[in-house]
Design an enzyme around this catalytic site. Structure first.
Site, PDB file in Angstrom:
ATOM      1  N   HIS A 118       0.826  -1.204   0.000  1.00 32.76           N
ATOM      2  CA  HIS A 118       0.000   0.000   0.000  1.00 32.76           C
ATOM      3  C   HIS A 118       0.859   1.252   0.000  1.00 32.76           C
ATOM      4  O   HIS A 118       1.914   1.307   0.642  1.00 32.76           O
ATOM      5  CB  HIS A 118      -0.963   0.006   1.192  1.00 32.76           C
ATOM      6  CG  HIS A 118      -0.303  -0.069   2.539  1.00 32.76           C
ATOM      7  ND1 HIS A 118       0.058   1.056   3.258  1.00 32.76           N
ATOM      8  CD2 HIS A 118       0.040  -1.129   3.316  1.00 32.76           C
ATOM      9  CE1 HIS A 118       0.593   0.682   4.412  1.00 32.76           C
ATOM     10  NE2 HIS A 118       0.592  -0.633   4.474  1.00 32.76           N
ATOM     11  N   ASP A 170      -0.524   4.209   0.913  1.00 34.13           N
ATOM     12  CA  ASP A 170      -1.066   5.144   1.897  1.00 34.13           C
ATOM     13  C   ASP A 170      -0.387   4.983   3.249  1.00 34.13           C
ATOM     14  O   ASP A 170       0.139   3.919   3.597  1.00 34.13           O
ATOM     15  CB  ASP A 170      -2.584   4.978   2.036  1.00 34.13           C
ATOM     16  CG  ASP A 170      -3.004   3.588   2.498  1.00 34.13           C
ATOM     17  OD1 ASP A 170      -2.469   2.596   1.966  1.00 34.13           O
ATOM     18  OD2 ASP A 170      -3.865   3.496   3.399  1.00 34.13           O
ATOM     19  N   ASP A 230       6.422   1.517   7.171  1.00 34.66           N
ATOM     20  CA  ASP A 230       5.083   0.990   6.846  1.00 34.66           C
ATOM     21  C   ASP A 230       4.453   1.801   5.726  1.00 34.66           C
ATOM     22  O   ASP A 230       3.672   2.695   5.984  1.00 34.66           O
ATOM     23  CB  ASP A 230       4.223   1.040   8.107  1.00 34.66           C
ATOM     24  CG  ASP A 230       2.886   0.336   7.961  1.00 34.66           C
ATOM     25  OD1 ASP A 230       2.716  -0.407   6.980  1.00 34.66           O
ATOM     26  OD2 ASP A 230       2.018   0.533   8.825  1.00 34.66           O
ATOM     27  N   GLU A 274      -5.154   0.854   2.544  1.00 36.46           N
ATOM     28  CA  GLU A 274      -4.936  -0.247   3.478  1.00 36.46           C
ATOM     29  C   GLU A 274      -5.070   0.227   4.911  1.00 36.46           C
ATOM     30  O   GLU A 274      -5.578  -0.498   5.765  1.00 36.46           O
ATOM     31  CB  GLU A 274      -3.548  -0.852   3.259  1.00 36.46           C
ATOM     32  CG  GLU A 274      -3.347  -2.207   3.947  1.00 36.46           C
ATOM     33  CD  GLU A 274      -2.846  -2.105   5.392  1.00 36.46           C
ATOM     34  OE1 GLU A 274      -2.878  -3.115   6.102  1.00 36.46           O
ATOM     35  OE2 GLU A 274      -2.419  -1.004   5.803  1.00 36.46           O
ATOM     36  N   GLU A 275      -4.632   1.457   5.166  1.00 35.15           N
ATOM     37  CA  GLU A 275      -4.694   1.998   6.524  1.00 35.15           C
ATOM     38  C   GLU A 275      -6.091   2.514   6.873  1.00 35.15           C
ATOM     39  O   GLU A 275      -6.357   2.829   8.032  1.00 35.15           O
ATOM     40  CB  GLU A 275      -3.679   3.139   6.691  1.00 35.15           C
ATOM     41  CG  GLU A 275      -2.231   2.745   6.449  1.00 35.15           C
ATOM     42  CD  GLU A 275      -1.649   1.891   7.563  1.00 35.15           C
ATOM     43  OE1 GLU A 275      -2.411   1.476   8.460  1.00 35.15           O
ATOM     44  OE2 GLU A 275      -0.443   1.620   7.518  1.00 35.15           O
ATOM     45  N   GLU A 307       4.519  -5.898   4.412  1.00 38.45           N
ATOM     46  CA  GLU A 307       4.304  -5.337   5.738  1.00 38.45           C
ATOM     47  C   GLU A 307       5.573  -5.447   6.591  1.00 38.45           C
ATOM     48  O   GLU A 307       6.357  -6.394   6.438  1.00 38.45           O
ATOM     49  CB  GLU A 307       3.152  -6.057   6.445  1.00 38.45           C
ATOM     50  CG  GLU A 307       1.791  -5.804   5.857  1.00 38.45           C
ATOM     51  CD  GLU A 307       1.309  -4.377   6.071  1.00 38.45           C
ATOM     52  OE1 GLU A 307       1.865  -3.676   6.948  1.00 38.45           O
ATOM     53  OE2 GLU A 307       0.385  -3.951   5.372  1.00 38.45           O
ATOM     54  N   HIS A 340       3.642   3.775  12.765  1.00 36.04           N
ATOM     55  CA  HIS A 340       2.552   4.621  13.265  1.00 36.04           C
ATOM     56  C   HIS A 340       3.015   5.545  14.395  1.00 36.04           C
ATOM     57  O   HIS A 340       2.180   6.167  15.049  1.00 36.04           O
ATOM     58  CB  HIS A 340       1.355   3.780  13.733  1.00 36.04           C
ATOM     59  CG  HIS A 340       0.654   3.057  12.619  1.00 36.04           C
ATOM     60  ND1 HIS A 340      -0.668   2.681  12.704  1.00 36.04           N
ATOM     61  CD2 HIS A 340       1.066   2.642  11.406  1.00 36.04           C
ATOM     62  CE1 HIS A 340      -1.028   2.047  11.592  1.00 36.04           C
ATOM     63  NE2 HIS A 340       0.022   2.020  10.781  1.00 36.04           N
TER      64      HIS A 340
END
Length: 384
Positions: free
Chosen positions: A74, A76, A107, A141-142, A170, A356
């Protein structure tokens, strides 16, 4: 361990920086897919955009033959949060103290860059390789993950264009780069339970019905219950309350309604429909007046040792001298959707300790080795 390279000699670092500098907060792709398409176009890929509802999706494929190997990921990222908390701007892709720092560094924009540079090297060395290579990339995805990988998978399934192998990029490594491969994930089942009572004055409980008091024994039973024992790959199923709310805010009012938000992380030993029935049996037995809204985020999946796991563990060992362990812990990923059409799906990427978080980062020393590992998998599965 591969040597540390400067940006001028590390194409993966350069591409990762270019991706991080695009602030692609879910679901805004900010041109990341265009950048990756431009890199892959000279290699003979065919491109299909499957965009919907503001989500950008790309299916890119080189070749028509089987087996079909897919990299998935992903573009995003989650929001950066307060900018003042960052030591450098989150989308500056700063290099500091041996790390590449920025939102998406771990990520998973570095993994995307490593996909591309691994493919570039492999195609240069093996232009007539076996099978086909594909990428499945999304900008959702997030987020709610409804119009992203899930929708692309439905499109591919409808035309029977299904991968044989898939690596999702991931960040899976725990303490040492290369130490963990996710060869499966638990299922995730969400529920919103509403228990109805009768609002009233706390001084006259006989004229009211307190849903908190009524639900408490049932909730205690659910929290204490052992749903299963797990299996060789999965820990036991877990049930957790994440939110609970009742009342008007006043201290002299019995609430008329209780709302409980909960989640199951479940193993194959307890299918989703069985869990639903077990919860409702407990609530019925306690005589509650209730309703439940269920939402299945994904079923569990597992990829036992086989061609893909052996190729990936071998590539990790050859690159880092680390013996990777298989794991199914952690949250959900888009692997849960891909596993419905692909028999062998694993996740592998950089150390996940900073994902994150403020000052998200990846060790620069791990960046080119990540590409080396992906390249090694392609060599083991598709080289002539």
């Amino acid at each position: 361990m591969s040597e540390i390279r400067t940006e001028s000699s590390s194409p993966t670092l350069a591409l990762a920086r270019a991706l991080i500098q695009r602030p692609s907060v879910t679901p805004d792709d900010q041109g990341c897919l265009d950048l990756l398409t431009a890199r892959l176009a000279p290699l003979g890929f065919r491109f299909e955009r499957i965009d919907a509802n503001g989500v950008s999706n790309l299916w890119a494929r080189r070749g028509n033959a089987a087996p079909l190997f897919c990299f998935a990921g992903h573009t995003d990222v989650v929001p950066a949060g307060p900018l003042g908390d960052w030591q450098s701007p989150p989308f500056a892709a700063a290099e500091r103290d041996g790390y590449l720092v920025g939102r998406g560094a771990a990520d998973m924009k570095t993994s995307l860059a490593a996909f591309v540079t691994a493919i570039e090297r492999f195609v240069a060395d093996s232009p007539q390789h076996k099978g086909s290579i594909a990428l499945l990339l999304t900008s959702d995805e997030e987020g709610i993950a409804t119009h992203g990988t899930r929708m692309v998978v439905e499109t591919l399934a409808a035309r029977a264009e299904t991968p044989d192998y898939c690596i999702v990029g991931e960040p899976t490594s725990a303490t040492v780069f290369g130490d963990t491969i996710k060869n499966g994930r638990r299922g995730s089942l969400n529920g919103v339970l509403t228990v109805h009572g009768i609002q009233g004055h706390v001084a006259y409980p006989q004229l009211a019905r307190n849903p908190v008091h009524q639900a408490a024994p049932a909730l205690a039973e659910l929290a204490a219950r052992r749903w299963d024992d797990g299996d060789e790959f999965f820990p036991p199923t877990s049930w957790q309350i994440s939110n609970i709310q009742a009342g008007t805010g006043a201290n002299n009012v019995i609430p008329g309604k209780l709302e409980v938000v909960f989640n199951f992380r479940f193993s194959p030993a307890s299918p989703a429909e069985q869990l639903k029935a077990q919860v409702e049996e407990v609530l019925d037995r306690h005589g509650l007046d209730y309703a439940i809204a269920w939402q299945l985020s994904g079923n569990p999946f597992i990829t036992p040792r086989g061609d893909l796991v052996e190729a990936l563990t071998g590539a990790i060992r050859a690159t880092t001298s680390v013996e990777a362990q298989l794991s199914t812990t952690g949250g959900t990923s888009d692997g849960r959707f891909i596993a419905t059409i692909c028999p062998q799906v694993v996740e592998f990427g950089p150390i996940n300790a900073s994902i994150h978080q403020v000052d998200e980062r990846i060790a620069i020393a791990d960046i080119e080795p990540l590409s080396d590992i992906y390249h090694g998998v392609l060599q083991r599965l598709l080289a002539v």
